[in-house]
Scaffold this active site. Structure first.
Site, mmCIF file in Angstrom:
data_model
loop_
_atom_site.group_PDB
_atom_site.id
_atom_site.type_symbol
_atom_site.label_atom_id
_atom_site.label_comp_id
_atom_site.label_asym_id
_atom_site.label_seq_id
_atom_site.Cartn_x
_atom_site.Cartn_y
_atom_site.Cartn_z
ATOM 1 N N SER A 288 2.011 4.739 16.731
ATOM 2 C CA SER A 288 2.362 5.264 15.414
ATOM 3 C C SER A 288 1.848 6.689 15.283
ATOM 4 O O SER A 288 0.994 7.132 16.059
ATOM 5 C CB SER A 288 1.754 4.395 14.312
ATOM 6 O OG SER A 288 0.378 4.701 14.131
ATOM 7 N N ASP A 289 2.346 7.412 14.302
ATOM 8 C CA ASP A 289 1.736 8.686 13.954
ATOM 9 C C ASP A 289 0.505 8.399 13.088
ATOM 10 O O ASP A 289 0.210 7.254 12.736
ATOM 11 C CB ASP A 289 2.744 9.583 13.226
ATOM 12 C CG ASP A 289 2.432 11.059 13.416
ATOM 13 O OD1 ASP A 289 1.250 11.407 13.633
ATOM 14 O OD2 ASP A 289 3.358 11.877 13.326
ATOM 15 N N TYR A 290 -0.196 9.461 12.735
ATOM 16 C CA TYR A 290 -1.481 9.350 12.034
ATOM 17 C C TYR A 290 -1.322 8.542 10.739
ATOM 18 O O TYR A 290 -0.624 8.962 9.827
ATOM 19 C CB TYR A 290 -1.987 10.754 11.720
ATOM 20 C CG TYR A 290 -3.458 10.884 11.464
ATOM 21 C CD1 TYR A 290 -4.284 11.462 12.421
ATOM 22 C CD2 TYR A 290 -4.032 10.450 10.281
ATOM 23 C CE1 TYR A 290 -5.644 11.611 12.185
ATOM 24 C CE2 TYR A 290 -5.390 10.592 10.044
ATOM 25 C CZ TYR A 290 -6.192 11.176 11.000
ATOM 26 O OH TYR A 290 -7.541 11.312 10.764
#
Length: 764
Positions: A288-290
């Site tokens: 996932s992204d942040y």
């Protein structure tokens, strides 16, 4: 039948058509890895498997407001699979030692945002794309991998391959621009540069392609915003660069923040399973992204437990920072919301990545203090960054041969970006040592030498709005403000200009006015800088605008009034010296725009490969009632895609085809003579475009299909040849079949997407 059902049927057909492939036999190395990973997983508890899916911050630079806590304790319990934003062999060795004391001694993977170089910072990605120099771009990634791995890292969150046609979006600075073909070629060489031929080697790092998918099409150009896109545009324009990067062997992929067809990417099963796994046969892992998992709560998909289960089931393997996987998946397993197969699948993919990196053989392979001392910021690397930067600058205008400058006389260097170190490298230069970055003034003096006298005046603040300036100079990129009246600051610069032979105006954006969370609705140079520029022009002295930007700006007035404009983007560690090299003519500029520059923001999004309408505006017309045009401005861009001038001139002959008919499984060649008709040696990017004149689906008016960057000495001519096959003419039709349809085609070859020579052929 409902529209949603039709969409699902089309997507299913695409998956079936594209995944009907014969499975490759398993190699001995693959079998060895499978046996090792299976044996390890047989020993793991559910908690340890879930722990591998947890990615946390290491306490250094981060890209969000959430910071991981109690990290060491979690590592010791086997509850962490990877760490990002931690560097140096000493720190990473110490942290890896904690993992080696855990029950199963599973090594951690260490990543960081190595976006355009590591300590040796190269130009921002959009600038690299402007070089159209694939070997150089690949080498920049190779140097970045060598330096990052020497400092303990084995994973980079790069390349970003999002197609972007909206200059309002700040992250266009991280992209390769608007074009599918150019973006795909750059995606491939970046992955090859990072990963090399064997991830087990100490100087290679794993690439992470981002942001999957369609992130560059965020509505209104506003970061993190939703996207809404037809399948035609998705498959033909936006998806190919991701596929190209994965075909090049990228080991991981990062999910985007936006939603796709109403489902956020992080929990989008069609995207991450049907398309990525089944259709494209991707066998790496998905991160996932942040805080992308926990942000699904604000998207409206449920609480942390619910969105974590949805993300894992959809195909997200590793949770960055949210810790939703760590804290909720076991309960979701007990409740039947996910299966043990879901957990095992993701755990296996992450363990396989670590195996491919050689971390099970040597968890400390990237923890060599000697390498950190000897392979980072070497003279060769620094010189490579300087040479690369010179290839990225785009000469937009040069009336009366204002450039190159003479290495004598007095130069007034004015503007808010003339005497700043921190704004030179550009956004995402998180590892740059700003003390090593020369200012533009220093760079011009270094290159100009002792016979050049440089005088300096600020001339203006970055913006008149102090709050906007603060927001545009974050992360240590501050430019001190002068609180005197604007008129007084400008007059000081005018006095300096009057004493000079030529004026270099260093204007544009601050480095953090582009990049993540740096979207803009006004694409002009800030008005206070424009007023300075107008005052400088009134002195009658030759003015050179050195334009700093991470996006296309609306500089119509500047183009009409300033004699010379050099777009230098943000050029990395050696930007200032490289600008000096080009301004003084030691290097002839050869950059070409990877994005279209609009006349004004009302034209955005604007891109060359648009489709025709049923009521197109006739050539040469500005406005015609009941045609597709504007009342107040022409349809034309200020500068077209592929545009860029030189200190010399290039003349193109006519396009010659080997045949006017192209048959299946054959190819034809298109040849054009290019002559350096000026008096200076130079480089030219020869660009090939095609147009499918009649199709079952509407086709773009031009599509880039090839390019060559050639060197020509003054007076020299070269024949440039392109091979064109049926495969170059394929596209996804309305049934999402990848086809080339027989019929008439045009070929265009030229110096940019507008100024071309034409020929025609028939595909049988």
């Amino acid at each position: 039948m409902k529209k949603a059902n039709i969409l699902l049927i089309l997507l299913a057909v695409a998956v079936i058509n594209s995944s009907a492939q014969t499975k490759k036999p398993i190699s001995a190395e693959q079998a060895k890895m499978n046996k090792f990973v299976s044996g390890l997983m047989a020993k793991m508890t559910v908690d340890e498997k879930i722990g591998q899916l947890n990615l946390v911050t290491g306490g250094e630079a981060t890209t969000g407001s959430t910071v991981s806590t109690d990290v060491e304790s979690k590592i010791a319990k086997g509850n962490v699979g990877g760490i990002f934003s931690m560097t140096t062999p000493e720190k990473i060795r110490k942290t890896q030692e904690v993992a080696m004391k855990s029950r199963l001694k599973i090594p951690l993977i260490f990543g960081q945002d190595v976006i355009h170089g590591y300590k040796t910072t190269f130009p921002i990605p959009l600038a690299l794309a402007a070089s159209w120099d694939l070997p150089m771009i690949k080498n920049s990634a190779r140097i970045a991998a060598t330096e990052a791995s020497a400092d303990g890292l084995n994973w980079t969150f790069s390349p970003m391959v999002d197609i972007s046609r909206d200059a309002r979006w700040g992250r266009i600075a991280e992209s390769s621009g608007e074009d599918t073909y150019l973006g795909s070629q750059i995606a491939k060489v970046m992955v090859q540069g990072y990963q090399g031929d064997d991830l087990r080697k100490v100087n290679n790092i794993m690439a992470c392609v981002k942001h999957f998918a369609l992130y560059g099409a965020a509505e209104s150009g506003r970061d993190y915003n939703t996207t809404d896109m037809s399948l035609d545009r998705m498959y033909n324009d936006y998806l190919p660069p991701y596929k190209a990067a994965l075909d090049a062997g990228a080991g991981s992929i990062m999910v985007s923040f936006n939603d796709i067809n109403g489902v956020p990417a992080t929990a989008n099963k069609w995207l991450l399973t049907d398309l990525l796994r089944k259709q494209w046969a991707f066998n790496g892992f998905v991160v996932s992204d942040y805080t992308g998992v926990s942000e699904l709560i604000e998207h409206g998909l449920g609480d942390l437990k619910t969105v974590s289960a949805k993300s894992l089931s959809a195909g997200t393997d590793m949770d960055m920072v949210s810790e939703g996987f760590l804290t909720t998946l076991k309960k979701s397993l007990q409740d039947g919301k996910i299966t043990i197969t879901d957990i095992n699948t993701s755990c296996r993919l992450i363990l396989e990545a670590k195996y491919k990196l050689g971390l099970f053989d040597n968890p400390f392979k990237n923890c060599s203090e000697d390498r950190a001392k000897n392979e980072i910021l070497t003279p060769a690397n620094i010189q490579a960054a300087r040479a690369a930067a010179t290839q990225t600058f785009v000469l937009l205008k040069n009336d009366n041969k204002t450039l190159p400058l003479k290495k004598s006389g007095t130069i007034a260097v004015v503007g808010p970006l003339a005497n700043t170190k921190a704004n030179m490298p550009g956004t995402w230069s998180v590892n740059a040592d700003m003390a090593l970055v020369p200012t533009l003034i220093e760079g011009l003096q270094n290159v100009g030498g002792k016979d050049v006298k440089i005088i300096h005046a600020l001339g203006s603040n970055l913006t008149a709005d102090a709050t906007l300036q603060t927001n545009g100079t974050m992360f240590g990129r501050e430019i001190p403000r002068d609180n005197r009246p604007e008129e007084e600051i400008i007059e000081e610069a005018v006095k300096a200009a009057r004493k000079a032979d030529v004026v270099v105006a260093a204007l544009g954006e601050g480095s953090e006015m582009t990049g993540e969370s740096a979207s803009r609705t006004d694409l002009n140079i800030p008005e206070t800088q424009k007023r300075l520029l107008a005052a400088l022009l009134k002195t009658g002295k030759p003015v050179v605008l050195v334009l700093f930007t991470g996006r296309p700006l609306t500089i119509k007035w500047e183009n009409e009034n300033v004699p010379a404009i050099l777009n230098v983007w943000f050029g990395g560690l050696q930007a200032a010296n490289a600008i000096g090299d080009v301004l003084f003519g030691d290097v002839n500029p050869s950059g070409k725009l990877p994005v279209t520059f609009p006349q004004n923001v009302g034209q955005v999004p604007i891109y060359y490969s648009h489709k025709n309408t049923g009521r197109p505006l006739a050539d040469g017309k500005w406005f015609s009632k009941f045609r597709s045009n504007y009342l107040d401005v022409s349809n034309d861009p200020l500068y077209p895609f592929g545009y860029g001038l030189s200190y010399t001139s290039f003349t193109y002959g006519d396009v010659k085809l080997s045949s006017n008919t192209l048959s299946k499984d054959k190819s034809i060649t298109a040849t054009i003579s290019v002559t350096n008709s000026g008096s200076t040696d130079g480089k030219e990017v020869v660009q090939l475009y095609t147009r499918d004149l009649v199709g079952s689906s509407t086709r773009p008016v031009k599509e880039l299909k090839g390019f060559q960057k050639i060197d020509l000495k003054a007076g020299e001519s070269k024949n440039v040849t392109f091979n064109i096959s049926e495969n170059d003419l394929k596209f996804y039709n309305s049934s999402l079949k990848y086809v080339a349809e027989p019929g008439e085609f045009k070929i265009f070859i030229g110096t940019n997407s507008r100024d071309v020579k034409e020929a025609s052929f028939t595909l049988k």
